[in-house]
Design a protein around this motif. Structure first.
Motif, short mmCIF file in Angstrom:
data_model
loop_
_atom_site.label_atom_id
_atom_site.label_comp_id
_atom_site.label_asym_id
_atom_site.label_seq_id
_atom_site.Cartn_x
_atom_site.Cartn_y
_atom_site.Cartn_z
N HIS A 92 -5.97 33.78 -2.44
CA HIS A 92 -6.37 35.09 -1.83
C HIS A 92 -7.13 35.61 -3.22
N PRO A 93 -8.45 36.01 -3.26
CA PRO A 93 -9.27 36.75 -4.17
C PRO A 93 -8.37 37.72 -4.87
N LEU A 94 -7.84 38.79 -4.18
CA LEU A 94 -6.96 39.81 -4.99
C LEU A 94 -5.78 39.09 -5.62
N LEU A 95 -5.16 38.30 -4.91
CA LEU A 95 -3.91 37.68 -5.80
C LEU A 95 -4.68 36.97 -6.96
N ALA A 96 -5.60 36.22 -6.97
CA ALA A 96 -6.36 35.50 -8.34
C ALA A 96 -6.48 36.62 -9.21
N ALA A 97 -6.96 37.68 -8.82
CA ALA A 97 -7.47 38.81 -9.87
C ALA A 97 -5.98 39.42 -10.64
N TRP A 132 6.33 31.01 -12.41
CA TRP A 132 6.81 31.85 -11.27
C TRP A 132 5.76 32.73 -10.50
N ILE A 133 4.79 33.11 -11.24
CA ILE A 133 3.65 34.02 -10.34
C ILE A 133 2.75 33.26 -9.69
N ALA A 134 2.24 31.88 -10.22
CA ALA A 134 1.20 31.04 -9.74
C ALA A 134 1.71 30.30 -8.39
N LYS A 135 3.09 30.43 -8.35
CA LYS A 135 3.73 29.82 -7.01
C LYS A 135 3.69 30.78 -5.77
N LEU A 136 3.36 31.88 -6.14
CA LEU A 136 3.18 32.91 -4.83
C LEU A 136 2.02 32.60 -4.13
N LYS A 137 2.08 33.07 -2.76
CA LYS A 137 0.97 33.07 -1.90
C LYS A 137 0.78 34.47 -1.38
N PHE A 138 -0.42 34.76 -0.78
CA PHE A 138 -0.67 36.03 -0.33
C PHE A 138 -0.23 35.85 1.39
N GLN A 139 0.56 36.84 1.59
CA GLN A 139 0.66 36.61 2.98
C GLN A 139 -0.15 37.66 4.03
N GLY A 140 0.02 38.95 3.50
CA GLY A 140 -0.60 39.78 4.09
C GLY A 140 -0.69 41.16 3.64
N GLU A 141 -1.49 42.17 3.86
CA GLU A 141 -1.27 43.48 3.52
C GLU A 141 -1.17 44.52 4.77
N ARG A 142 -0.43 45.53 4.63
CA ARG A 142 -0.09 46.14 5.88
C ARG A 142 -0.13 47.78 5.16
N ALA A 143 -1.07 48.73 5.72
CA ALA A 143 -0.93 50.03 4.96
C ALA A 143 -0.95 49.88 3.42
N ASP A 144 0.00 50.32 2.99
CA ASP A 144 0.09 50.09 1.31
C ASP A 144 1.05 49.18 0.70
N VAL A 145 1.33 48.25 1.77
CA VAL A 145 2.51 47.23 1.18
C VAL A 145 1.78 45.82 1.19
N VAL A 146 2.17 45.14 0.09
CA VAL A 146 1.33 43.90 -0.23
C VAL A 146 2.54 42.75 0.11
N MET A 182 1.20 50.55 -2.73
CA MET A 182 2.50 51.31 -3.14
C MET A 182 3.53 50.47 -3.49
N ARG A 183 3.48 48.95 -2.86
CA ARG A 183 4.66 48.28 -2.88
C ARG A 183 4.17 46.79 -2.71
N VAL A 184 5.03 46.02 -3.37
CA VAL A 184 4.76 44.52 -3.40
C VAL A 184 6.02 43.98 -2.92
N VAL A 185 5.76 43.09 -1.94
CA VAL A 185 7.31 42.58 -1.37
C VAL A 185 6.90 40.79 -1.66
N VAL A 186 8.03 40.34 -2.25
CA VAL A 186 8.02 38.86 -2.50
C VAL A 186 9.07 38.30 -1.63
N ARG A 187 8.73 37.55 -0.59
CA ARG A 187 9.84 36.99 0.33
C ARG A 187 9.80 35.45 0.30
N PRO A 188 10.93 34.66 0.49
CA PRO A 188 10.69 33.13 0.83
C PRO A 188 9.65 32.71 2.12
#
Length: 142
Positions: free
Chosen positions: A62-67, A84-98, A131-137
């Protein structure tokens, strides 16, 4: 290295068990050093190294994740981001939570614990409404 090799050859000719042992030890040392030089200097290597995919430039990122990853590379370094970080994938954004996903729960837990605030800072630098970033499996493949 040539001097060590010549010394090993000379010691090997001496009729003494300790000298012959020392000669084998020196030859092994020279071999290890030669291998290390070849692995750090591709011009001296016989084998052509395989091209490694760049984990920081994935076509599915995702372009924002790349930035955010680019910001974190400057702050944390390439090795930490690659691990660690490059293994993450953008799942979505809802309201103020990524929401991001990690390939395993171990990686998700580690990123949340060690980089949670840093990750949030990087996202807020790109998009101030976050306002919040959640990392889930990641969910298992069907």
């Amino acid at each position: 290295m040539d001097r060590l090799s010549r010394l090993a050859d000379t010691l090997h000719k001496v009729d003494d068990a300790d000298a012959k042992f020392l000669a084998r030890l020196i030859k092994g040392f020279v071999h290890v050093i030669d291998d290390a030089v070849r692995s750090t200097n591709p011009a001296q290597s016989d084998a052509v190294p395989a091209a490694q995919p760049n984990p920081f430039h994935r076509p599915d990122m995702h372009p924002l994740l790349a930035a955010v990853v680019a910001r974190l590379r400057k702050r944390l370094g390439d090795e930490v981001c690659r691990a660690w970080i490059a293994k993450l994938k953008f799942q979505g954004e809802r309201a103020d939570v990524v929401t991001l996903t990690a390939p395993t729960s171990f990686i998700a837990d580690h990123v949340n614990a060690q980089f949670g605030l840093t990750l949030l800072d990087a996202w807020q630098a790109e998009k101030s409404t976050v306002m919040r970033v959640v990392v889930r499996p990641a969910p298992p493949d069907p």
